[in-house]
Design an enzyme around this catalytic site. Structure first.
Site, short mmCIF file in Angstrom:
data_model
loop_
_atom_site.label_atom_id
_atom_site.label_comp_id
_atom_site.label_asym_id
_atom_site.label_seq_id
_atom_site.Cartn_x
_atom_site.Cartn_y
_atom_site.Cartn_z
N THR A 279 45.58 30.05 99.68
CA THR A 279 46.56 31.13 99.71
C THR A 279 46.25 32.13 98.61
O THR A 279 45.48 31.87 97.70
CB THR A 279 47.99 30.61 99.48
OG1 THR A 279 48.15 30.24 98.10
CG2 THR A 279 48.31 29.43 100.38
N ASP A 280 46.90 33.28 98.69
CA ASP A 280 46.94 34.18 97.55
C ASP A 280 47.99 33.65 96.58
O ASP A 280 48.69 32.67 96.86
CB ASP A 280 47.26 35.61 98.01
CG ASP A 280 46.67 36.66 97.09
OD1 ASP A 280 46.47 36.36 95.89
OD2 ASP A 280 46.42 37.79 97.55
N TYR A 281 48.10 34.32 95.45
CA TYR A 281 48.91 33.87 94.32
C TYR A 281 50.38 33.63 94.73
O TYR A 281 51.09 34.55 95.10
CB TYR A 281 48.86 34.95 93.24
CG TYR A 281 49.02 34.50 91.82
CD1 TYR A 281 47.92 34.40 90.97
CD2 TYR A 281 50.26 34.18 91.31
CE1 TYR A 281 48.06 34.01 89.65
CE2 TYR A 281 50.41 33.79 89.99
CZ TYR A 281 49.32 33.71 89.16
OH TYR A 281 49.47 33.32 87.85
N THR A 282 50.81 32.37 94.69
CA THR A 282 52.19 31.92 95.00
C THR A 282 52.65 32.30 96.41
O THR A 282 53.84 32.39 96.67
CB THR A 282 53.22 32.44 93.96
OG1 THR A 282 53.31 33.87 94.03
CG2 THR A 282 52.87 32.02 92.55
N ALA A 283 51.71 32.47 97.33
CA ALA A 283 52.08 32.91 98.68
C ALA A 283 52.94 31.88 99.41
O ALA A 283 53.78 32.25 100.23
CB ALA A 283 50.83 33.22 99.50
#
Length: 755
Positions: A279-283
């Site tokens: 995922t992207d950051y905290t997605a």
């Protein structure tokens, strides 16, 4: 010969099968020893180290590594820092599974190259491949083995700050660049200590966020998706990218990180992707804000959709054990994700040598080595685009400048170094960049005049907003009017004025969308005051996106787009200004006249009432042209490249034949230089509406003054394929137009038929 080739192919297939079999056995044996918690731990990607790219910093990472609850980390580099964490993983954990080390190596690591939008303007995929290779050499020498690059999102809205990270508006060019970057990073052998696993991002369609606003919604037809936005991702997958990053946006009502159709049906089943998805950051945790469930529900939906690695949110660690107990997530799903992470580590050679990418010797040799600085200057030179250059009464053109003239360099970016390396400049140190002023001094231009002219920004509210995130914008002790008055006095002493203006690096990139993409008001005030002096004005731009330059285009004499050109920006810009290098860049995003035109892009569709200035009831604005200020593929030269004698060797083709299109390009100017010939094709009549033209090929050639060359393009039936209403990739018999020229808006044309 045919027999030899066949035998070689079979031998290589057998080698590949043997390697796969060895990997599968190794990982299967390892996974049999792993507990469920240890498998879930491999899916956890926390952030630790020197740099934070999001709102949350992971906690207690070292203790989690000791417990086998971390699969990789990012934002940690340097041999010492990486060794410390890898030691914990391979010496203090039960199964001694090594860590992945990732980082945002976007346009260089320590040596910074032009921003990707600038690199794309070079139209030189071989150069871009070399740059990715150099970045991999440097990053791996700093302990890294994984980069969150390339960003391949098609973008047609320059208000979106992240256009700086991509290749622009065209799917064909974007696909070629995606392929080149993956090949450059990964090379032919991922186990080599100088290769870096690529990560295609942001999957998918992130460049089409509504209103150009970061993290926003995307909604489009599947036909547009398949034909215009998905091709660069697929090109990266086909090039062998080891990983994919999910995007923040939703697509047709479903956030990408929870979209099973996107992550499993399309990516894995249709495209055959074999790597892992992070995922992207905290997605994952942000899915709660999207409104599709609580922490347990979003964890369940994201991993069942096909997400393998959770960046920073750590909801996989928190929720997956209970979800497995409740039967909402199968052990097989966990096993599959874990296997993909372990396969990546195996392919990188980390099980054989966990310290493969940790070498003080390589670090000293590779970091900012002389060859990389030479490459950085070459890249900067080739990324620069000449947008305007008029003839004056007493001289041929404003540019190139003459060393015999008295030149005033005016603007807040003349001596600036902080902004040269742009956003997403990884571990680059702006103090190592060479400014325009320093480059002038290196060329012994000691008599050059200087005035600051204005601050980069005067808007105190915006300055405060940007400085919170280390923009380091400072204002002068003099008032804005005093700065302008001083600049006017200096300009009065000069023969030519060079105004160096643009954005702060913090005004583009992630979380840097702008609704007004013109020059800041105080910079415009300076330009207008300089205009009143009557001196020829050269506007040198530094920025991360296409700007609205309507007044500037009408008012100044020359405009040079330099983007944020990286560590060697200054020497490259000075070489272009004084004619030591003939600019050859061409823009890959259309520049709008004003924001009301957005989105404006070359490969748009026609309407039932196409533009007709004589007819009221046609598709047009009342107050501005339909056309961009500078169209896709546009860029001037100090020379003059003329196209003539466009011919086709025949006017029809079928599925088993080809057409050769030829055009003669002559350098009729006074400078040697490079020219990029662009080939576009239009499907005149099809089962669904098709663009007015689509880029299908390009060639960059070098011509000495007075030299001419015949350039040829080969066209096959495959070049005419598109996704139809049923999403079948087809070509359809009928007539086609072919266009060849130096810009999407200025081409010679011909016609042929597919039978």
């Amino acid at each position: 010969m045919k027999y030899t080739v066949t035998v070689f192919f079979l031998v290589m297939m057998n080698v590949g099968f043997a390697q796969d079999a060895a990997m599968n056995k190794f990982i299967s044996d390892l996974m049999q020893k792993m507990t469920l918690e240890e498998k879930i731990g491999q899916l956890n990607l926390p952030s630790i180290g020197f740099d934070v790219t999001g709102p949350v910093l992971s906690k207690d990472v070292e203790s989690k590594i000791q417990k086998g609850l971390v699969g990789g980390v990012f934002n940690t580099f340097t041999p010492n820092a990486v060794r410390k964490l890898q030691d914990i993983a391979v010496k203090q954990t039960r199964l001694k599974i090594p860590l992945l080390f990732g980082y945002d190596v976007i346009h260089g690591h320590r040596t910074i190259f032009p921003i990707p939008l600038g690199l794309a303007a070079s139209w030189d995929t071989a150069l871009i491949r070399r740059i990715a290779r150099a970045a991999a050499d440097e990053a791996t020498a700093d302990g890294l083995n994984w980069t969150f690059s390339p960003m391949v999102d098609i973008a047609r809205d320059p208000r979106w700050g992240r256009v700086s990270e991509g290749a622009g508006e065209d799917p064909f060019l974007g696909s070629q660049i995606a392929k080149a970057m993956v090949q450059g990073y990964q090379g032919n052998n991922l186990t080599a200590d100088s290769t870096l696993m690529a990560c295609i991002k942001h999957f998918a369609l992130y460049g089409a966020v509504e209103a150009g606003r970061e993290y926003n919604v995307v909604d489009m037809s599947t036909v547009k998706m398949y034909n215009d936005y998905l091709p660069p991702y697929k090109a990266g997958v086909d090039a062998g990218a080891g990983s994919i990053m999910s995007s923040f946006n939703e697509i047709n009502g479903m956030p990408a990180t929870a979209d099973k159709w996107l992550m499993t049906d399309l990516l894995r089943k249709q495209w055959g992707f074999k790597g892992f998805v992070a995922t992207d950051y905290t997605a994952v945790s942000e899915l709660i804000n999207h409104g599709i469930g609580d922490s347990m529900q979003v964890t369940q939906q994201s991993i069942n959709a096909g997400i393998d690695m959770d960046m920073v949110s750590e909801l996989f660690l928190l929720e997956l054990p209970d979800l497995v107990k409740q039967g909402k997530v199968s052990v097989a799903t966990i096993d599959n994700a874990c296997r993909l992470i372990l396969e990546a580590k195996y392919k990188l050679g980390l099980f054989e040598d966990p310290y493969r990418y940790i070498s003080e010797e390589r670090n000293k040799k590779e970091i900012m080595s002389a060859d990389k600085l030479v490459l950085a200057k070459e890249a900067a030179l080739k990324s620069i685009v000449l947008l305007k250059n008029i003839k004056l009464k007493n001289r041929q053109h404003v540019l190139p400048l003459s060393r015999d003239e008295k030149i005033a360099f005016i603007g807040p970016l003349v001596k600036d170094k902080r902004n040269l390396i742009g956003s997403w400049s990884a571990a680059g140190d702006w103090k190592n960049a060479v400014s325009i002023w320093e480059a002038l001094l290196q060329k012994k231009m000691d008599e050059t005049l200087y005035a600051k002219g204005c601050n980069l920004l005067d808007d105190k509210e915006l300055i405060a907003k940007l400085n919170v995130h280390d923009a380091q914008i400072e204002t002068d002790s003099l008032t804005p009017q005093q700065l302008i008055d001083n600049a006017v006095k200096v300009a009065a002493q000069a023969d030519v004025v060079v105004a160096v203006l643009g954005e702060s690096f913090a005004m583009s990139g992630e979380a840097a969308s702008r609704s007004d993409i013109g020059l800041p008001e105080n910079q415009e005030d300076l330009l207008k005051a300089l205009k009143q002096t009557g001196k020829p004005i050269v506007l040198v731009l530094m920025n991360g996106r296409p700007l609205t330059l309507d007044w500037e285009n009408d008012s100044v004499d020359a405009i040079v787009e330099t983007w944020f050109a990286g560590t060697m920006a200054g020497p490259a810009i000075v070489d272009v200004l004084f004619g030591d290098y003939n600019p050859s860049g061409k823009i890959t995003m259309s520049y709008p006249e004003n924001v009301g035109q957005i989105p404006v892009y070359y490969n748009h569709k026609n309407t039932g009432r196409p533009f007709d200035d004589k007819n009221k009831y046609t598709s047009k604005y009342l107050d501005v042209s339909n056309e961009p200020l500078y169209p896709f593929g546009y860029g001037l030269s100090y020379s003059s490249f003329d196209y003539s004698d466009m011919t086709l060797n025949k006017n029809y083709l079928d599925k088993n034949s080809s057409i050769t299109a030829s055009v003669t390009i002559a350098n009729n100017g006074n400078y040697d230089g490079e020219e990029t010939a662009e080939m576009y094709i239009q499907d005149i009549s099809a089962s669904i509406t098709r663009p007015l033209k689509e880029l299908k090929g390009f060639q960059k050639i070098y011509l000495k003054k007075g030299e001419s060359k015949k350039v040829q393009f080969l066209i096959t039936e495959k070049d005419l394929r598109f996704y139809n209403a049923d999403l079948h990739f087809v070509s359809e018999p009928g007539k086609f137009k072919i266009y060849i020229g130096g810009c999407s808006a200025n081409c010679s044309e011909n016609e042929f038929e597919l039978r």
